[in-house]
Design a protein around this motif. Structure first.
Motif, PDB file in Angstrom:
ATOM      1  N   ASP A   7       3.283  -7.363   1.402  1.00  0.00           N
ATOM      2  CA  ASP A   7       3.561  -6.509   2.550  1.00  0.00           C
ATOM      3  C   ASP A   7       2.729  -7.010   3.734  1.00  0.00           C
ATOM      4  O   ASP A   7       1.595  -7.451   3.551  1.00  0.00           O
ATOM      5  CB  ASP A   7       3.163  -5.069   2.185  1.00  0.00           C
TER       6      ASP A   7
ATOM      7  N   ASP B  40       0.802  -1.214   0.000  1.00  0.00           N
ATOM      8  CA  ASP B  40       0.000   0.000   0.000  1.00  0.00           C
ATOM      9  C   ASP B  40       0.840   1.272   0.000  1.00  0.00           C
ATOM     10  O   ASP B  40       0.325   2.359  -0.210  1.00  0.00           O
ATOM     11  CB  ASP B  40      -0.946   0.014   1.215  1.00  0.00           C
TER      12      ASP B  40
ATOM     13  N   GLY C 278       1.924  -5.038   6.530  1.00  0.00           N
ATOM     14  CA  GLY C 278       1.021  -3.976   6.966  1.00  0.00           C
ATOM     15  C   GLY C 278       0.138  -3.478   5.836  1.00  0.00           C
ATOM     16  O   GLY C 278       0.372  -2.431   5.263  1.00  0.00           O
TER      17      GLY C 278
HETATM   18 CA    CA Z   1       2.215  -1.189   4.412  1.00  0.00          CA
END
Ligand code: CA
Length: 219
Positions: free
Chosen positions: A52, A9, A54
């Protein structure tokens, strides 16, 4: 051609990965949340997932667990913050193949990607030769003619980038992002410093300075 799904993100990192992987002949798709990551990965259209931890909506661990529950065998490389490596290693029991801590140098990630994909690919070139300079990528050994040269990890990575692009002008930014990763200050003179180290070891005349642009390894 290998298709790689990138679930990240943070746009800066996603585009760094995308640019680098495309430059190395991969086809890439970026998704920015955990639900899309699962849906795309489970489709069977990708050869590898860079995941990823997170992520919004569903974190990387959950995505990974659900993929394995769904019996999806796609190889996964997890991206994690350096201070949560311990948690990540614990999370690998969920069936991931590998992880890499942020920040990372692109070459390091690329090496892991190639390793994960190797099983179903033709064997790659493991010795790069440019003139009388040779780099054995597997044994991490360097020779100039018959003389063995001892290079540090960074020097080796730098030499590898040059040898993969003989006679091409490589900018400081390209060298920086390939060898040191995206977290390095672009104003740093570290590239020049390491080019100097490398010249001392493999011969001054081999790496040309292209004024105002960067460097070129003479073929
Ligand atoms: Ca992230």
């Amino acid at each position: 051609m290998n298709r790689i799904l990138i679930a990240e993100d943070e746009l800066r990192i996603a585009s760094f990965l995308e640019k680098g992987l495309r430059g190395n002949g991969f086809v890439t798709t970026v998704v920015e949340d955990g639900i899309a990551a699962f849906d795309y990965a489970v489709s069977g259209e990708y050869d590898l997932l860079i995941l990823d931890i997170g992520l919004p909506l569903r974190d990387g661990f959950t995505v990974l667990r659900r993929l394995r529950e769904a019996r999806t065998t796609i190889p996964v490389i997890i991206l994690t913050a350096r201070d949560s490596v311990a948690d990540t290693v614990a999370g690998l029991e969920g069936g991931a193949d590998d992880y890499i801590a942020k920040p990372f140098a692109f070459e390091e990630l690329l090496a892991r990607v190639r390793l994960r994909l190797r099983a179903d690919r033709v064997p790659e070139v493991t010795v790069l030769r440019v003139g009388d300079l040779s780099l054995d990528l597997r044994a991490r050994r360097v020779h100039v003619g018959d003389r063995a040269v001892d290079l540090s990890t960074r020097e080796f990575a730098l030499a590898e980038v040059f040898c993969r692009h003989p006679d091409q002008v490589l900018t400081r930014e390209q060298l920086l992002s390939h060898v040191w990763g995206f977290d390095f200050d672009p104003g740093s003179n570290i590239v020049d410093v390491y080019v100097r180290y490398l010249r001392r070891k493999i011969g001054n005349e081999r790496i040309q300075t292209v004024r105002g642009t960067g460097y070129r390894l003479r073929a």
